[in-house]
Design a protein around this motif. Structure first.
Motif, PDB file in Angstrom:
ATOM      1  N   LEU A  50       0.947  -1.115  -0.073  1.00 14.78           N
ATOM      2  CA  LEU A  50      -0.151  -0.014  -0.057  1.00 14.78           C
ATOM      3  C   LEU A  50       1.000   1.352  -0.026  1.00 14.78           C
ATOM      4  N   HIS A  51       0.701   2.260  -0.839  1.00 17.54           N
ATOM      5  CA  HIS A  51       1.210   3.291  -1.179  1.00 17.54           C
ATOM      6  C   HIS A  51       0.565   4.415  -1.649  1.00 17.54           C
ATOM      7  N   ARG A  52       0.977   5.684  -1.284  1.00 15.86           N
ATOM      8  CA  ARG A  52       0.041   6.797  -1.966  1.00 15.86           C
ATOM      9  C   ARG A  52       0.186   7.188  -3.285  1.00 15.86           C
ATOM     10  N   ALA A  53      -0.885   7.526  -3.801  1.00 13.41           N
ATOM     11  CA  ALA A  53      -1.106   7.811  -5.390  1.00 13.41           C
ATOM     12  C   ALA A  53      -1.845   8.946  -5.741  1.00 13.41           C
ATOM     13  N   PHE A  54      -2.073   9.221  -6.838  1.00 15.31           N
ATOM     14  CA  PHE A  54      -3.179  10.133  -7.190  1.00 15.31           C
ATOM     15  C   PHE A  54      -3.621   9.923  -8.653  1.00 15.31           C
ATOM     16  N   SER A  55      -4.595  10.367  -8.982  1.00 16.61           N
ATOM     17  CA  SER A  55      -5.385  10.041 -10.163  1.00 16.61           C
ATOM     18  C   SER A  55      -6.269  11.545 -10.612  1.00 16.61           C
ATOM     19  N   LEU A  56      -5.734  12.084 -11.800  1.00 13.62           N
ATOM     20  CA  LEU A  56      -6.040  13.286 -12.499  1.00 13.62           C
ATOM     21  C   LEU A  56      -7.294  13.036 -13.495  1.00 13.62           C
ATOM     22  N   PHE A  57      -8.258  14.120 -13.458  1.00 16.90           N
ATOM     23  CA  PHE A  57      -9.261  13.874 -14.567  1.00 16.90           C
ATOM     24  C   PHE A  57      -9.187  15.361 -15.121  1.00 16.90           C
ATOM     25  N   VAL A  58      -8.982  15.610 -16.254  1.00 21.15           N
ATOM     26  CA  VAL A  58      -8.973  16.942 -16.761  1.00 21.15           C
ATOM     27  C   VAL A  58      -9.797  17.020 -17.834  1.00 21.15           C
ATOM     28  N   PHE A  59     -10.716  17.909 -18.029  1.00 25.50           N
ATOM     29  CA  PHE A  59     -11.897  17.951 -18.760  1.00 25.50           C
ATOM     30  C   PHE A  59     -11.699  19.131 -19.759  1.00 25.50           C
ATOM     31  N   ASN A  60     -12.051  19.229 -20.817  1.00 32.09           N
ATOM     32  CA  ASN A  60     -12.057  20.395 -21.815  1.00 32.09           C
ATOM     33  C   ASN A  60     -13.288  21.438 -21.437  1.00 32.09           C
ATOM     34  N   PRO A  61     -13.461  22.715 -21.897  1.00 26.28           N
ATOM     35  CA  PRO A  61     -14.378  23.280 -21.568  1.00 26.28           C
ATOM     36  C   PRO A  61     -15.984  22.716 -22.191  1.00 26.28           C
ATOM     37  N   HIS A 132      -1.656  -1.427  -5.482  1.00 23.96           N
ATOM     38  CA  HIS A 132      -2.208  -1.434  -4.213  1.00 23.96           C
ATOM     39  C   HIS A 132      -1.985   0.197  -3.551  1.00 23.96           C
ATOM     40  N   GLU A 133      -3.071   0.958  -3.900  1.00 23.55           N
ATOM     41  CA  GLU A 133      -2.814   2.068  -3.557  1.00 23.55           C
ATOM     42  C   GLU A 133      -3.970   2.923  -2.635  1.00 23.55           C
ATOM     43  N   LEU A 134      -3.528   3.966  -1.996  1.00 26.22           N
ATOM     44  CA  LEU A 134      -4.463   4.888  -1.356  1.00 26.22           C
ATOM     45  C   LEU A 134      -4.349   6.229  -2.322  1.00 26.22           C
ATOM     46  N   CYS A 135      -5.396   6.299  -3.041  1.00 22.98           N
ATOM     47  CA  CYS A 135      -5.177   7.022  -4.152  1.00 22.98           C
ATOM     48  C   CYS A 135      -6.066   8.512  -4.021  1.00 22.98           C
ATOM     49  N   TRP A 136      -5.429   9.570  -4.218  1.00 12.22           N
ATOM     50  CA  TRP A 136      -6.125  10.863  -4.121  1.00 12.22           C
ATOM     51  C   TRP A 136      -6.479  11.175  -5.708  1.00 12.22           C
ATOM     52  N   VAL A 137      -7.670  11.526  -5.572  1.00 10.03           N
ATOM     53  CA  VAL A 137      -8.316  11.791  -7.121  1.00 10.03           C
ATOM     54  C   VAL A 137      -8.865  13.558  -7.147  1.00 10.03           C
ATOM     55  N   TYR A 138      -8.163  14.007  -8.214  1.00  8.91           N
ATOM     56  CA  TYR A 138      -8.357  15.597  -8.513  1.00  8.91           C
ATOM     57  C   TYR A 138      -9.233  15.661 -10.131  1.00  8.91           C
ATOM     58  N   PRO A 177      -8.398  -0.650 -14.129  1.00 17.47           N
ATOM     59  CA  PRO A 177      -9.365  -1.053 -13.078  1.00 17.47           C
ATOM     60  C   PRO A 177      -9.677   0.313 -11.968  1.00 17.47           C
ATOM     61  N   TRP A 178      -8.467   1.004 -11.843  1.00 20.16           N
ATOM     62  CA  TRP A 178      -8.897   2.366 -11.044  1.00 20.16           C
ATOM     63  C   TRP A 178      -9.390   3.218 -11.600  1.00 20.16           C
ATOM     64  N   PHE A 179      -9.485   3.380 -12.954  1.00 19.27           N
ATOM     65  CA  PHE A 179      -9.982   4.386 -13.593  1.00 19.27           C
ATOM     66  C   PHE A 179     -11.641   4.098 -13.637  1.00 19.27           C
ATOM     67  N   LYS A 180     -12.199   2.788 -13.597  1.00 15.90           N
ATOM     68  CA  LYS A 180     -13.558   2.543 -13.615  1.00 15.90           C
ATOM     69  C   LYS A 180     -14.358   2.785 -12.191  1.00 15.90           C
ATOM     70  N   ILE A 181     -13.623   2.310 -11.172  1.00 11.01           N
ATOM     71  CA  ILE A 181     -13.877   2.718  -9.861  1.00 11.01           C
ATOM     72  C   ILE A 181     -14.118   4.165  -9.627  1.00 11.01           C
ATOM     73  N   GLU A 182     -12.923   5.154 -10.040  1.00 15.81           N
ATOM     74  CA  GLU A 182     -13.138   6.469 -10.032  1.00 15.81           C
ATOM     75  C   GLU A 182     -14.221   7.012 -10.752  1.00 15.81           C
ATOM     76  N   TRP A 183     -14.610   6.665 -11.950  1.00 18.36           N
ATOM     77  CA  TRP A 183     -15.318   7.184 -12.765  1.00 18.36           C
ATOM     78  C   TRP A 183     -17.023   7.068 -12.321  1.00 18.36           C
TER      79      TRP A 183
END
Length: 202
Positions: A50-61, A132-138, A177-183
């Motif tokens: 288990l380690h710290r991670a992040f996941s970013l979602f960038v949208f256009n206008p 195996h992540e503790l993921c911060w989502v932005y 797999p993480w993308f599907k959970i986050e989305w």
């Protein structure tokens, strides 16, 4: 621009090496408290540490999400479609520094990023490797043209939320797999992150 892939003429590319097997990741417990450090390669062996991670979602206008296809040289989930950018803060690095660093390293983008939530997950890729992540989502917005790091990304496309929902339902095996959970959680709890921007007349 619904589900339109960006071709090579539409983005500049970079060949900078930005991922290293020996970079020290931050190990955490289930409450996201730091408990040590481990090189990236070792942190992903077996069932993962288990380690710290992040996941970013960038949208256009228009509210379309920028997707990336992971480069074929990736150890885990190569060639899978995923959200805009994913990585890890390194030892001694804050999340605020890490998310902007990595967004620029992979896509040449700079934009404000809003923290939405964090969660723990474990996903097994094969017998030798896992996340195996503790993921911060932005989430953030950008109308800029990406500069793609081809060591990390093999293709890009913009997709509307409804089209992404349909594609995930029809071809879930093509997404990380993480993308599907986050989305699923973004759709349920954070609709404001991808609502189209409106320009108000004076």
């Amino acid at each position: 621009m619904d589900n339109r892939e960006l071709n090579r003429q539409e983005w500049r590319d970079s060949r900078d090496v930005v991922s290293f097997d020996d970079e020290p990741l931050i190990l955490v417990d289930e409450h996201d408290r730091e408990i040590g450090y481990l090189d990236k390669a070792s942190a992903h062996l077996g069932h993962g540490v288990l380690h710290r991670a992040f996941s970013l979602f960038v949208f256009n206008p228009q509210g379309e999400l920028l997707l990336q296809q992971r480069a074929p040289g990736k150890r885990l989930w190569p060639g899978y479609w995923s959200n805009t950018c994913c990585s890890h803060p390194r030892r001694g690095e804050t999340l605020e520094t890490a998310v902007h660093r990595r967004l620029h390293e992979e896509l040449g983008l700079h934009c404000p990023l809003q923290f939405l939530f964090k969660f723990e997950y474990q996903a097994q890729f094969d017998a030798e490797g896992a996340e195996h992540e503790l993921c911060w989502v932005y989430a953030g917005r950008s109308a800029a043209t990406p500069t793609v790091n081809i060591n990390e990304i093999s293709a890009l496309r913009y997709i509307s939320p409804d089209a992404l929902d349909a594609e995930m339902a029809q071809q879930p095996q093509t997404f990380t797999p993480w993308f599907k959970i986050e989305w699923e959680r973004l759709r349920r709890e954070h609709a404001q992150a991808f609502a189209p921007l409106t320009i108000q007349s004076a």
